[in-house]
Scaffold this active site. Structure first.
Site, PDB file in Angstrom:
ATOM      1  N   ALA A  63      16.815  59.875  56.894  1.00 31.22           N
ATOM      2  CA  ALA A  63      16.928  61.331  56.787  1.00 31.22           C
ATOM      3  C   ALA A  63      16.355  61.853  55.478  1.00 31.22           C
ATOM      4  O   ALA A  63      15.844  62.973  55.414  1.00 31.22           O
ATOM      5  CB  ALA A  63      18.386  61.762  56.943  1.00 31.22           C
TER       6      ALA A  63
ATOM      7  N   HIS B  22      18.461  55.176  58.560  1.00 33.39           N
ATOM      8  CA  HIS B  22      18.722  55.723  57.226  1.00 33.39           C
ATOM      9  C   HIS B  22      17.445  56.329  56.632  1.00 33.39           C
ATOM     10  O   HIS B  22      17.035  56.016  55.507  1.00 33.39           O
ATOM     11  CB  HIS B  22      19.270  54.645  56.282  1.00 33.39           C
ATOM     12  CG  HIS B  22      20.029  55.214  55.120  1.00 33.39           C
ATOM     13  ND1 HIS B  22      21.119  54.592  54.558  1.00 33.39           N
ATOM     14  CD2 HIS B  22      19.860  56.362  54.411  1.00 33.39           C
ATOM     15  CE1 HIS B  22      21.569  55.318  53.549  1.00 33.39           C
ATOM     16  NE2 HIS B  22      20.811  56.395  53.441  1.00 33.39           N
TER      17      HIS B  22
ATOM     18  N   SER C 216      25.167  61.013  56.294  1.00 35.92           N
ATOM     19  CA  SER C 216      25.703  60.951  54.938  1.00 35.92           C
ATOM     20  C   SER C 216      25.859  59.508  54.482  1.00 35.92           C
ATOM     21  O   SER C 216      24.925  58.912  53.962  1.00 35.92           O
ATOM     22  CB  SER C 216      27.037  61.705  54.882  1.00 35.92           C
ATOM     23  OG  SER C 216      27.541  61.741  53.566  1.00 35.92           O
ATOM     24  N   ARG C 217      27.029  58.915  54.698  1.00 32.23           N
ATOM     25  CA  ARG C 217      27.289  57.519  54.365  1.00 32.23           C
ATOM     26  C   ARG C 217      28.016  56.861  55.531  1.00 32.23           C
ATOM     27  O   ARG C 217      28.950  57.421  56.097  1.00 32.23           O
ATOM     28  CB  ARG C 217      28.131  57.403  53.083  1.00 32.23           C
ATOM     29  CG  ARG C 217      27.330  57.635  51.794  1.00 32.23           C
ATOM     30  CD  ARG C 217      26.345  56.510  51.559  1.00 32.23           C
ATOM     31  NE  ARG C 217      25.606  56.644  50.315  1.00 32.23           N
ATOM     32  CZ  ARG C 217      24.413  57.224  50.210  1.00 32.23           C
ATOM     33  NH1 ARG C 217      23.852  57.751  51.289  1.00 32.23           N
ATOM     34  NH2 ARG C 217      23.787  57.274  49.050  1.00 32.23           N
TER      35      ARG C 217
ATOM     36  N   GLY D 259      28.574  70.985  50.514  1.00 31.69           N
ATOM     37  CA  GLY D 259      27.745  71.034  49.316  1.00 31.69           C
ATOM     38  C   GLY D 259      26.373  71.606  49.658  1.00 31.69           C
ATOM     39  O   GLY D 259      26.222  72.364  50.612  1.00 31.69           O
ATOM     40  N   ARG D 260      25.338  71.210  48.897  1.00 28.67           N
ATOM     41  CA  ARG D 260      23.993  71.750  49.120  1.00 28.67           C
ATOM     42  C   ARG D 260      23.501  71.496  50.538  1.00 28.67           C
ATOM     43  O   ARG D 260      22.941  72.364  51.192  1.00 28.67           O
ATOM     44  CB  ARG D 260      23.002  71.117  48.141  1.00 28.67           C
ATOM     45  CG  ARG D 260      23.156  71.568  46.695  1.00 28.67           C
ATOM     46  CD  ARG D 260      21.971  71.062  45.882  1.00 28.67           C
ATOM     47  NE  ARG D 260      22.164  71.280  44.462  1.00 28.67           N
ATOM     48  CZ  ARG D 260      22.650  70.377  43.630  1.00 28.67           C
ATOM     49  NH1 ARG D 260      23.008  69.191  44.097  1.00 28.67           N
ATOM     50  NH2 ARG D 260      22.783  70.632  42.353  1.00 28.67           N
ATOM     51  N   ILE D 261      23.705  70.264  51.015  1.00 27.76           N
ATOM     52  CA  ILE D 261      23.187  69.910  52.338  1.00 27.76           C
ATOM     53  C   ILE D 261      23.982  70.607  53.434  1.00 27.76           C
ATOM     54  O   ILE D 261      23.407  71.161  54.377  1.00 27.76           O
ATOM     55  CB  ILE D 261      23.187  68.380  52.519  1.00 27.76           C
ATOM     56  CG1 ILE D 261      22.179  67.743  51.549  1.00 27.76           C
ATOM     57  CG2 ILE D 261      22.846  68.002  53.956  1.00 27.76           C
ATOM     58  CD1 ILE D 261      22.222  66.239  51.494  1.00 27.76           C
TER      59      ILE D 261
ATOM     60  N   GLU E  38      24.331  47.896  56.164  1.00 25.09           N
ATOM     61  CA  GLU E  38      22.891  48.157  56.224  1.00 25.09           C
ATOM     62  C   GLU E  38      22.062  47.137  55.451  1.00 25.09           C
ATOM     63  O   GLU E  38      20.835  47.162  55.543  1.00 25.09           O
ATOM     64  CB  GLU E  38      22.584  49.549  55.664  1.00 25.09           C
ATOM     65  CG  GLU E  38      23.205  50.679  56.452  1.00 25.09           C
ATOM     66  CD  GLU E  38      22.796  52.059  55.959  1.00 25.09           C
ATOM     67  OE1 GLU E  38      23.053  53.030  56.667  1.00 25.09           O
ATOM     68  OE2 GLU E  38      22.210  52.144  54.844  1.00 25.09           O
TER      69      GLU E  38
END
Length: 341
Positions: A299, A297, A247-248, A166-168, A277
């Protein structure tokens, strides 16, 4: 003026003055869940807008809401929201879109570069001493300690595999190619020609595992991607491979990752996200491994992105309260439910 109520839960910023000022002009009562210590499950019952960052908004809570118009999420991912239930109830669900794409790209690239160049390994080895024991021979000069990280591939000889384009993922591809990485990518939802257009080679998931020197994960957490990377996948990767995740956390099976790292199935990991988390466990075995870099977390974070995040979610809530269709609607099917297609 009509009186509304907005319930706000926030984890990465602390001052709601901007939100209180803008919403106050619309006659909105703001309930700060964090500052007040209130129970979101009670406060959301009569809320017109719910704005959350980490709280889980499940089916039971959604069905208890009497007049909610919008659930706006202070994030790009919205796996903490039962979107299906919200749609059934005619509630908009929105997210922050690409507010932090540049920051996540840069953070992932920093993790990749630090891992490939073994910066943390060298830094920890130098600062901890016992050099001769680590090296297994007398240390004549600082240059001898280079051998602690041998071998290291040159960037032009390193294949970066991107999972999720995707965009990232695309932005990371452009930046990595400028540095000299060879890039391959896998995304079942992106046509191969779009991947080729960015200068990357489209590959199957199996090829991504087998050919990558570094795999960087940039996919959303869905039922299809949950634990997509587990022990069987790690065994298919190169033993010199590095796994990066910004990401996740649950896209990785953490227990399997720890096992693979300890057994040498892959060389290293660099993670900005964890499976658990809220809060994380201080006893997480990943924290004890020398071949793992972990960041908290973060970023997404910069001063610029933080303000853009708040601005977008605030604007979406105000749009919904004005009776408008909000930006960044993730459940567009709700428009049919509301007769607003």
């Amino acid at each position: 003026m009509q009186k509304f109520k907005a319930v706000i839960e926030h984890a990465t910023f602390y001052d709601l003055s901007m939100e209180r000022d803008a919403l106050g002009k619309m006659g909105v009562e703001v309930v700060d869940i964090v500052e007040s210590g209130a129970d979101i499950r009670k406060e959301a019952v009569d809320a017109d807008a719910v704005m959350v960052e980490t709280e889980t908004i499940d089916r039971d809570l959604i069905y208890s809401m009497k007049k909610c118009k919008i659930i706006a999420v202070y994030a790009t991912g919205y796996d903490n929201i039962d979107v299906k239930a919200a749609t059934e109830r005619g509630i908009f669900v929105t997210n922050a879109g690409n507010y932090c794409s540049e920051e996540v790209q840069d953070h992932a690239l920093a993790l990749i570069m630090a891992s490939v160049r073994k910066l943390f390994l060298y830094s920890q080895a130098l600062k901890s001493g016992n050099w001769e024991k680590k090296l297994g021979r007398p240390v004549r000069s600082l240059l001898d300690l280079k051998d602690l990280g041998v071998p290291i591939k040159g960037i032009p000889d390193t294949v970066l595999g991107i999972f999720g384009f995707g965009r990232i993922g695309r932005g990371l591809c452009r930046k990595a190619r400028c540095i000299g990485f060879k890039v391959i990518a896998h995304d079942p939802l992106v046509p191969p020609e779009e991947i080729l257009k960015e200068g990357a080679t489209p590959v199957s998931f199996e090829e991504l595992l087998e050919k990558s020197d570094v795999i960087s994960i940039h996919a959303p957490l869905t039922e299809e991607t949950r634990h997509k990377f587990s022990y069987n996948e790690f065994k298919k990767m190169k033993k010199t491979a590095i796994l990066v995740n910004a990401s996740r956390g649950a896209i990785l099976d953490e227990a399997a990752l720890v096992k693979a790292l300890k057994e040498g199935e892959i060389q290293a990991a660099a993670l900005d996200v964890l499976e658990e988390e809220n809060p994380p466990s201080e006893d997480n075995p990943l924290f004890k491994l020398d071949n793992v870099i972990v960041t908290p977390h973060c970023a997404f974070y910069s001063e610029r992105s933080q303000m853009e995040l708040r601005r977008r979610i605030l604007n979406q809530a105000m749009q919904a309260l004005r009776g408008e269709v909000p930006d960044n609607l993730v459940n567009r099917e709700v428009l049919a439910k509301l007769g607003r297609e």
